[in-house]
Enzyme design. Sequence first.
Site, PDB file in Angstrom:
ATOM      1  CE  LYS A 112     -21.107   4.378  -3.391  1.00 21.24           C
ATOM      2  NZ  LYS A 112     -21.840   3.230  -2.811  1.00 21.24           N
ATOM      3  CG  ASP A 134      -7.607   0.056   9.966  1.00 25.87           C
ATOM      4  OD1 ASP A 134      -6.481   0.113   9.429  1.00 25.87           O
ATOM      5  OD2 ASP A 134      -7.923   0.701  10.977  1.00 25.87           O
ATOM      6  CG  ASP A 160     -21.540  -0.033  -1.363  1.00 26.70           C
ATOM      7  OD1 ASP A 160     -20.889  -0.369  -2.380  1.00 26.70           O
ATOM      8  OD2 ASP A 160     -22.730   0.333  -1.427  1.00 26.70           O
ATOM      9  CE1 TYR A 199      -7.035   9.283   3.435  1.00 30.41           C
ATOM     10  CE2 TYR A 199      -4.914   9.497   4.525  1.00 30.41           C
ATOM     11  CZ  TYR A 199      -6.163   8.911   4.439  1.00 30.41           C
ATOM     12  OH  TYR A 199      -6.522   7.957   5.346  1.00 30.41           O
ATOM     13  CG  ASP A 259      -7.118   4.855   6.214  1.00 32.66           C
ATOM     14  OD1 ASP A 259      -6.191   4.276   6.811  1.00 32.66           O
ATOM     15  OD2 ASP A 259      -7.909   5.636   6.760  1.00 32.66           O
TER      16      ASP A 259
HETATM   17  C1  IPM Z   1      -2.607   4.447   7.846  1.00 31.05           C
HETATM   18  C2  IPM Z   1      -3.008   5.490   8.870  1.00 31.05           C
HETATM   19  C3  IPM Z   1      -2.732   6.875   8.295  1.00 31.05           C
HETATM   20  C4  IPM Z   1      -3.556   7.027   7.034  1.00 31.05           C
HETATM   21  C5  IPM Z   1      -2.987   8.049   9.267  1.00 31.05           C
HETATM   22  C6  IPM Z   1      -2.211   7.892  10.563  1.00 31.05           C
HETATM   23  C7  IPM Z   1      -2.694   9.384   8.639  1.00 31.05           C
HETATM   24  O1  IPM Z   1      -4.330   5.311   9.228  1.00 31.05           O
HETATM   25  O2  IPM Z   1      -1.421   4.395   7.471  1.00 31.05           O
HETATM   26  O3  IPM Z   1      -3.471   3.663   7.440  1.00 31.05           O
HETATM   27  O4  IPM Z   1      -4.756   7.376   7.094  1.00 31.05           O
HETATM   28  O5  IPM Z   1      -3.026   6.800   5.951  1.00 31.05           O
HETATM   29 MG    MG Z   2      -5.248   3.559   8.423  1.00 28.79          MG
END
Ligand code: IPM
Ligand code: MG
Length: 359
Positions: free
Chosen positions: A192, A252, A224, A141, A248
Amino acid sequence: MTHKILVLPGDGIGIEIIAEAKKVLDCLVADFGLSMEMEEGYIGGAGYDAEGSPYPESTQVLAKDADAILLGAVGGYQYEELPRELRPERGLLAIRSELKLFSNLRPALLYAELADASTLKPEVVANLDLMIVRELTGGIYFGQPRGIEVLDSGERRGYNTLEYTESEIERIARSAYDIAMKRDKRLCSVDKANVLEVSELWREIVTKVGADYPEVELSHMYVDNAAMQLIKDPKQFDVMVTKNMFGDILSDAAAMLTGSIGMLPSASLDAAGKGMYEPIHGSAPDIAGKDIANPLATILSVSMMLRYTLNEIELADKIENAVKAVLAKGIRTADIYQEGTQQVGTAAMGDAVVAELRG
Ligand code: IPM
Ligand code: MG
Protein backbone atom coordinates in the site's frame (compact mmCIF):
# COMPACT_ATOMS: atom_id res chain seq x y z
CA MET A 1 16.93 -41.01 8.84
CA THR A 2 14.21 -40.74 11.48
CA HIS A 3 12.16 -37.56 11.32
CA LYS A 4 10.90 -36.05 14.55
CA ILE A 5 7.40 -34.80 14.04
CA LEU A 6 5.39 -32.86 16.59
CA VAL A 7 1.62 -32.98 16.19
CA LEU A 8 -0.47 -30.19 17.71
CA PRO A 9 -4.18 -30.83 17.10
CA GLY A 10 -5.32 -27.67 18.93
CA ASP A 11 -9.04 -27.00 19.16
CA GLY A 12 -12.36 -27.53 17.42
CA ILE A 13 -12.13 -29.44 14.16
CA GLY A 14 -8.33 -29.43 14.62
CA ILE A 15 -8.72 -32.65 16.58
CA GLU A 16 -10.68 -34.52 13.88
CA ILE A 17 -8.68 -33.37 10.89
CA ILE A 18 -5.37 -34.15 12.61
CA ALA A 19 -6.66 -37.66 13.34
CA GLU A 20 -7.05 -38.17 9.58
CA ALA A 21 -3.61 -36.74 8.82
CA LYS A 22 -2.17 -39.19 11.37
CA LYS A 23 -3.82 -42.07 9.53
CA VAL A 24 -1.99 -40.96 6.41
CA LEU A 25 1.34 -40.68 8.25
CA ASP A 26 0.84 -44.10 9.85
CA CYS A 27 0.20 -45.57 6.41
CA LEU A 28 3.42 -44.04 5.06
CA VAL A 29 5.29 -45.62 7.98
CA ALA A 30 3.66 -49.04 7.66
CA ASP A 31 3.67 -49.35 3.87
CA PHE A 32 6.18 -46.94 2.38
CA GLY A 33 9.16 -46.96 4.72
CA LEU A 34 8.78 -43.50 6.25
CA SER A 35 10.81 -43.37 9.43
CA MET A 36 9.41 -41.03 12.05
CA GLU A 37 8.94 -40.44 15.74
CA MET A 38 5.71 -38.68 16.58
CA GLU A 39 5.10 -36.57 19.67
CA GLU A 40 1.89 -34.83 20.53
CA GLY A 41 1.36 -31.56 22.39
CA TYR A 42 -1.14 -28.88 23.33
CA ILE A 43 -1.65 -25.54 21.66
CA GLY A 44 -4.34 -22.86 21.74
CA GLY A 45 -7.37 -23.47 23.94
CA ALA A 46 -6.19 -27.04 24.57
CA GLY A 47 -2.94 -25.61 25.98
CA TYR A 48 -4.88 -23.25 28.20
CA ASP A 49 -7.10 -26.07 29.49
CA ALA A 50 -4.19 -28.42 30.17
CA GLU A 51 -1.49 -26.06 31.44
CA GLY A 52 -2.98 -22.58 31.65
CA SER A 53 -1.18 -21.22 28.58
CA PRO A 54 -2.02 -21.21 24.85
CA TYR A 55 1.64 -22.12 24.14
CA PRO A 56 2.64 -24.14 27.22
CA GLU A 57 6.19 -24.89 28.34
CA SER A 58 5.88 -28.58 27.51
CA THR A 59 4.94 -27.72 23.93
CA GLN A 60 7.79 -25.20 23.65
CA VAL A 61 10.27 -27.92 24.56
CA LEU A 62 8.81 -30.40 22.07
CA ALA A 63 8.62 -27.73 19.34
CA LYS A 64 12.29 -26.82 19.64
CA ASP A 65 13.26 -30.45 19.40
CA ALA A 66 11.08 -31.35 16.40
CA ASP A 67 12.16 -31.36 12.75
CA ALA A 68 8.67 -30.44 11.66
CA ILE A 69 5.35 -29.56 13.28
CA LEU A 70 1.88 -30.43 12.09
CA LEU A 71 -0.83 -28.21 13.53
CA GLY A 72 -4.63 -28.46 13.33
CA ALA A 73 -6.33 -25.22 14.28
CA VAL A 74 -6.88 -23.06 17.36
CA GLY A 75 -9.80 -21.18 18.88
CA GLY A 76 -13.21 -21.72 20.42
CA TYR A 77 -16.14 -19.74 21.77
CA GLN A 78 -15.33 -20.70 25.37
CA TYR A 79 -12.01 -18.83 25.21
CA GLU A 80 -13.31 -15.55 23.80
CA GLU A 81 -13.66 -13.86 27.16
CA LEU A 82 -10.13 -14.72 28.35
CA PRO A 83 -7.56 -11.94 28.68
CA ARG A 84 -5.96 -11.40 25.27
CA GLU A 85 -2.59 -12.96 26.19
CA LEU A 86 -4.29 -16.24 27.15
CA ARG A 87 -6.44 -16.57 24.05
CA PRO A 88 -5.80 -19.47 21.67
CA GLU A 89 -4.68 -17.22 18.77
CA ARG A 90 -1.84 -15.93 20.95
CA GLY A 91 -0.48 -19.48 21.13
CA LEU A 92 -0.35 -19.69 17.37
CA LEU A 93 1.33 -16.30 17.05
CA ALA A 94 3.81 -17.22 19.80
CA ILE A 95 4.95 -20.47 18.21
CA ARG A 96 5.31 -18.78 14.80
CA SER A 97 7.31 -15.98 16.34
CA GLU A 98 9.50 -18.00 18.73
CA LEU A 99 10.48 -20.51 16.07
CA LYS A 100 11.08 -17.60 13.64
CA LEU A 101 8.78 -19.12 11.01
CA PHE A 102 8.78 -15.94 8.95
CA SER A 103 7.95 -17.36 5.53
CA ASN A 104 4.40 -18.57 5.13
CA LEU A 105 3.62 -20.36 1.87
CA ARG A 106 -0.04 -20.60 0.95
CA PRO A 107 -0.60 -22.29 -2.37
CA ALA A 108 -3.99 -21.91 -4.04
CA LEU A 109 -4.35 -24.79 -6.41
CA LEU A 110 -7.58 -25.70 -8.12
CA TYR A 111 -8.03 -29.40 -8.65
CA ALA A 112 -9.65 -29.94 -12.06
CA GLU A 113 -12.26 -32.14 -10.37
CA LEU A 114 -13.39 -29.20 -8.25
CA ALA A 115 -13.61 -26.58 -11.02
CA ASP A 116 -17.38 -26.26 -10.54
CA ALA A 117 -17.12 -26.11 -6.75
CA SER A 118 -15.78 -22.56 -7.03
CA THR A 119 -18.31 -19.74 -6.93
CA LEU A 120 -16.44 -18.19 -9.88
CA LYS A 121 -16.91 -19.24 -13.49
CA PRO A 122 -14.91 -22.36 -14.32
CA GLU A 123 -12.97 -20.56 -17.08
CA VAL A 124 -11.78 -17.92 -14.59
CA VAL A 125 -10.36 -20.49 -12.15
CA ALA A 126 -9.61 -23.62 -14.22
CA ASN A 127 -5.98 -24.67 -13.74
CA LEU A 128 -5.39 -21.98 -11.13
CA ASP A 129 -2.02 -22.45 -9.46
CA LEU A 130 -0.79 -19.52 -7.45
CA MET A 131 1.38 -19.18 -4.39
CA ILE A 132 0.98 -16.50 -1.75
CA VAL A 133 4.12 -15.88 0.27
CA ARG A 134 3.00 -14.16 3.47
CA GLU A 135 5.42 -12.57 5.95
CA LEU A 136 4.44 -14.23 9.23
CA THR A 137 6.45 -12.94 12.18
CA GLY A 138 6.38 -9.17 11.74
CA GLY A 139 4.20 -6.28 10.72
CA ILE A 140 1.11 -5.12 12.57
CA TYR A 141 0.61 -8.54 14.22
CA PHE A 142 3.70 -8.02 16.37
CA GLY A 143 4.56 -4.31 16.18
CA GLN A 144 5.02 -2.32 19.39
CA PRO A 145 3.51 -0.27 20.89
CA ARG A 146 0.09 -1.87 20.97
CA GLY A 147 -2.80 -1.74 23.34
CA ILE A 148 -5.96 -0.06 24.48
CA GLU A 149 -5.51 3.02 26.66
CA VAL A 150 -7.83 5.39 28.44
CA LEU A 151 -7.41 9.00 27.36
CA ASP A 152 -7.70 11.96 29.75
CA SER A 153 -11.17 12.54 28.33
CA GLY A 154 -12.14 9.08 29.56
CA GLU A 155 -12.50 7.83 25.99
CA ARG A 156 -10.56 4.66 25.12
CA ARG A 157 -8.09 4.50 22.24
CA GLY A 158 -6.90 1.26 20.63
CA TYR A 159 -3.64 1.20 18.67
CA ASN A 160 -1.26 -1.14 16.85
CA THR A 161 1.96 -0.51 15.00
CA LEU A 162 2.78 -1.56 11.46
CA GLU A 163 6.54 -1.84 11.15
CA TYR A 164 9.11 -3.70 9.09
CA THR A 165 12.87 -3.46 9.20
CA GLU A 166 14.94 -3.68 6.02
CA SER A 167 16.28 -7.11 6.99
CA GLU A 168 12.79 -8.48 7.65
CA ILE A 169 11.68 -7.32 4.21
CA GLU A 170 14.82 -8.63 2.56
CA ARG A 171 14.51 -12.17 3.95
CA ILE A 172 10.86 -12.59 2.97
CA ALA A 173 11.63 -11.13 -0.45
CA ARG A 174 14.45 -13.68 -0.95
CA SER A 175 12.17 -16.47 0.13
CA ALA A 176 9.56 -15.35 -2.44
CA TYR A 177 12.11 -14.95 -5.25
CA ASP A 178 13.48 -18.45 -4.49
CA ILE A 179 9.96 -19.89 -4.80
CA ALA A 180 9.34 -17.93 -8.01
CA MET A 181 12.56 -19.39 -9.47
CA LYS A 182 11.09 -22.88 -8.96
CA ARG A 183 7.81 -21.90 -10.62
CA ASP A 184 6.87 -19.58 -13.50
CA LYS A 185 9.38 -16.87 -12.44
CA ARG A 186 6.78 -14.12 -11.99
CA LEU A 187 6.56 -12.31 -8.66
CA CYS A 188 3.94 -9.73 -7.69
CA SER A 189 4.69 -7.75 -4.56
CA VAL A 190 1.54 -6.45 -2.88
CA ASP A 191 1.68 -3.30 -0.76
CA LYS A 192 0.00 0.00 0.00
CA ALA A 193 2.87 2.25 -1.02
CA ASN A 194 0.51 5.06 -2.05
CA VAL A 195 -0.38 5.59 1.62
CA LEU A 196 2.06 3.81 3.96
CA GLU A 197 5.74 4.59 4.53
CA VAL A 198 6.35 0.95 5.52
CA SER A 199 5.09 -0.06 2.10
CA GLU A 200 7.36 2.47 0.42
CA LEU A 201 10.34 0.81 2.11
CA TRP A 202 8.92 -2.64 1.32
CA ARG A 203 8.70 -1.78 -2.39
CA GLU A 204 12.22 -0.36 -2.44
CA ILE A 205 13.78 -3.42 -0.77
CA VAL A 206 11.83 -6.00 -2.80
CA THR A 207 12.98 -4.22 -5.96
CA LYS A 208 16.59 -4.09 -4.77
CA VAL A 209 16.69 -7.82 -3.92
CA GLY A 210 15.38 -8.45 -7.44
CA ALA A 211 18.81 -7.54 -8.81
CA ASP A 212 19.97 -10.97 -7.57
CA TYR A 213 17.15 -12.66 -9.47
CA PRO A 214 17.35 -11.24 -13.00
CA GLU A 215 15.22 -14.07 -14.39
CA VAL A 216 12.25 -13.24 -12.18
CA GLU A 217 9.79 -10.72 -13.60
CA LEU A 218 8.76 -8.43 -10.72
CA SER A 219 5.58 -6.37 -10.57
CA HIS A 220 4.02 -4.28 -7.79
CA MET A 221 0.36 -3.95 -6.95
CA TYR A 222 -1.62 -2.04 -4.32
CA VAL A 223 -3.46 -4.38 -1.99
CA ASP A 224 -6.94 -3.10 -2.82
CA ASN A 225 -6.32 -3.68 -6.52
CA ALA A 226 -4.77 -7.08 -5.74
CA ALA A 227 -7.96 -8.14 -3.94
CA MET A 228 -9.94 -7.11 -6.99
CA GLN A 229 -7.58 -8.77 -9.48
CA LEU A 230 -7.64 -12.03 -7.47
CA ILE A 231 -11.39 -12.26 -8.02
CA LYS A 232 -11.38 -10.89 -11.57
CA ASP A 233 -8.49 -12.77 -13.13
CA PRO A 234 -6.56 -14.88 -10.59
CA LYS A 235 -4.60 -16.73 -13.25
CA GLN A 236 -2.54 -13.61 -13.97
CA PHE A 237 -0.57 -14.39 -10.79
CA ASP A 238 2.24 -16.87 -10.22
CA VAL A 239 3.77 -15.87 -6.85
CA MET A 240 2.52 -13.02 -4.65
CA VAL A 241 4.56 -11.72 -1.72
CA THR A 242 3.09 -9.51 0.96
CA LYS A 243 3.01 -8.38 4.57
CA ASN A 244 1.52 -10.39 7.40
CA MET A 245 -1.95 -8.83 7.53
CA PHE A 246 -2.43 -8.37 3.78
CA GLY A 247 -1.40 -12.01 3.34
CA ASP A 248 -3.92 -13.14 5.94
CA ILE A 249 -6.72 -11.44 4.04
CA LEU A 250 -5.66 -12.25 0.47
CA SER A 251 -5.04 -15.91 1.28
CA ASP A 252 -8.63 -16.41 2.47
CA ALA A 253 -9.84 -14.85 -0.78
CA ALA A 254 -7.46 -17.03 -2.81
CA ALA A 255 -8.63 -20.11 -0.92
CA MET A 256 -12.22 -19.50 -1.93
CA LEU A 257 -11.20 -19.40 -5.61
CA THR A 258 -10.42 -23.07 -5.24
CA GLY A 259 -13.93 -23.97 -4.12
CA SER A 260 -13.37 -24.39 -0.40
CA ILE A 261 -11.11 -23.11 2.33
CA GLY A 262 -11.10 -26.77 3.48
CA MET A 263 -8.68 -27.66 0.69
CA LEU A 264 -5.73 -25.36 1.36
CA PRO A 265 -2.56 -26.35 3.20
CA SER A 266 0.26 -24.06 4.27
CA ALA A 267 3.88 -24.14 5.30
CA SER A 268 5.62 -21.74 7.67
CA LEU A 269 9.39 -21.94 7.37
CA ASP A 270 12.39 -20.57 9.22
CA ALA A 271 15.67 -19.61 7.58
CA ALA A 272 16.92 -23.22 7.75
CA GLY A 273 13.77 -24.76 6.28
CA LYS A 274 12.39 -26.14 9.53
CA GLY A 275 8.68 -25.75 9.32
CA MET A 276 5.24 -25.82 10.78
CA TYR A 277 2.44 -27.09 8.59
CA GLU A 278 -1.23 -26.31 8.99
CA PRO A 279 -4.43 -25.93 7.02
CA ILE A 280 -5.19 -22.25 6.40
CA HIS A 281 -8.72 -22.58 7.77
CA GLY A 282 -9.65 -22.10 11.43
CA SER A 283 -11.02 -24.35 14.15
CA ALA A 284 -14.66 -23.98 12.99
CA PRO A 285 -16.22 -24.59 16.43
CA ASP A 286 -19.71 -24.57 14.87
CA ILE A 287 -19.04 -27.86 13.07
CA ALA A 288 -16.53 -29.42 15.50
CA GLY A 289 -17.13 -33.01 16.56
CA LYS A 290 -19.77 -33.61 13.88
CA ASP A 291 -17.61 -35.58 11.45
CA ILE A 292 -18.28 -33.13 8.61
CA ALA A 293 -15.04 -31.10 8.41
CA ASN A 294 -12.85 -31.56 5.35
CA PRO A 295 -9.50 -33.13 6.36
CA LEU A 296 -7.87 -32.62 2.96
CA ALA A 297 -6.17 -29.30 3.77
CA THR A 298 -4.46 -31.03 6.69
CA ILE A 299 -3.58 -34.12 4.68
CA LEU A 300 -2.13 -31.83 2.00
CA SER A 301 -0.20 -30.05 4.77
CA VAL A 302 1.44 -33.40 5.51
CA SER A 303 2.41 -33.54 1.86
CA MET A 304 3.95 -30.04 2.07
CA MET A 305 5.84 -31.13 5.21
CA LEU A 306 7.32 -34.09 3.37
CA ARG A 307 8.26 -31.87 0.43
CA TYR A 308 9.64 -28.76 2.11
CA THR A 309 11.18 -29.91 5.39
CA LEU A 310 11.66 -33.69 5.36
CA ASN A 311 12.79 -33.91 1.75
CA GLU A 312 10.63 -36.99 1.07
CA ILE A 313 9.49 -35.80 -2.33
CA GLU A 314 8.22 -39.15 -3.55
CA LEU A 315 5.97 -39.58 -0.53
CA ALA A 316 4.71 -36.01 -0.94
CA ASP A 317 3.76 -36.80 -4.55
CA LYS A 318 2.04 -39.98 -3.42
CA ILE A 319 -0.25 -38.08 -1.05
CA GLU A 320 -1.13 -35.47 -3.66
CA ASN A 321 -1.92 -38.16 -6.21
CA ALA A 322 -4.05 -40.04 -3.71
CA VAL A 323 -6.05 -36.87 -2.97
CA LYS A 324 -6.55 -36.26 -6.69
CA ALA A 325 -7.68 -39.86 -7.19
CA VAL A 326 -10.19 -39.61 -4.34
CA LEU A 327 -11.63 -36.41 -5.82
CA ALA A 328 -11.74 -38.01 -9.27
CA LYS A 329 -13.83 -40.82 -7.81
CA GLY A 330 -16.38 -38.22 -6.72
CA ILE A 331 -15.79 -38.64 -2.98
CA ARG A 332 -16.56 -35.33 -1.26
CA THR A 333 -16.98 -33.80 2.17
CA ALA A 334 -19.95 -31.45 2.61
CA ASP A 335 -18.01 -28.26 1.76
CA ILE A 336 -17.10 -29.53 -1.72
CA TYR A 337 -20.19 -31.63 -2.36
CA GLN A 338 -21.90 -31.26 -5.71
CA GLU A 339 -24.80 -33.11 -7.23
CA GLY A 340 -23.74 -36.45 -8.62
CA THR A 341 -20.90 -36.91 -6.12
CA GLN A 342 -20.81 -39.02 -2.98
CA GLN A 343 -20.84 -37.14 0.32
CA VAL A 344 -18.76 -38.61 3.13
CA GLY A 345 -17.69 -37.53 6.61
CA THR A 346 -14.28 -36.49 7.93
CA ALA A 347 -13.14 -39.99 8.91
CA ALA A 348 -14.38 -41.63 5.71
CA MET A 349 -12.49 -39.03 3.66
CA GLY A 350 -9.29 -39.87 5.55
CA ASP A 351 -9.93 -43.58 5.00
CA ALA A 352 -10.50 -42.97 1.29
CA VAL A 353 -7.10 -41.25 0.97
CA VAL A 354 -5.39 -44.09 2.86
CA ALA A 355 -7.14 -46.71 0.69
CA GLU A 356 -5.93 -44.86 -2.40
CA LEU A 357 -2.35 -44.74 -1.03
CA ARG A 358 -2.41 -48.47 -0.43
CA GLY A 359 -3.66 -48.85 -4.02
C1 IPM B 1 -4.36 -17.62 9.73
C2 IPM B 1 -5.29 -17.26 10.86
C3 IPM B 1 -4.48 -16.65 12.00
C4 IPM B 1 -3.80 -15.40 11.46
C5 IPM B 1 -5.28 -16.33 13.28
C6 IPM B 1 -6.01 -17.56 13.81
C7 IPM B 1 -4.42 -15.73 14.36
O1 IPM B 1 -6.29 -16.43 10.41
O2 IPM B 1 -3.44 -18.44 9.93
O3 IPM B 1 -4.55 -17.10 8.62
O4 IPM B 1 -4.41 -14.31 11.42
O5 IPM B 1 -2.64 -15.49 11.07
MG1 MG C 1 -6.30 -16.12 8.29
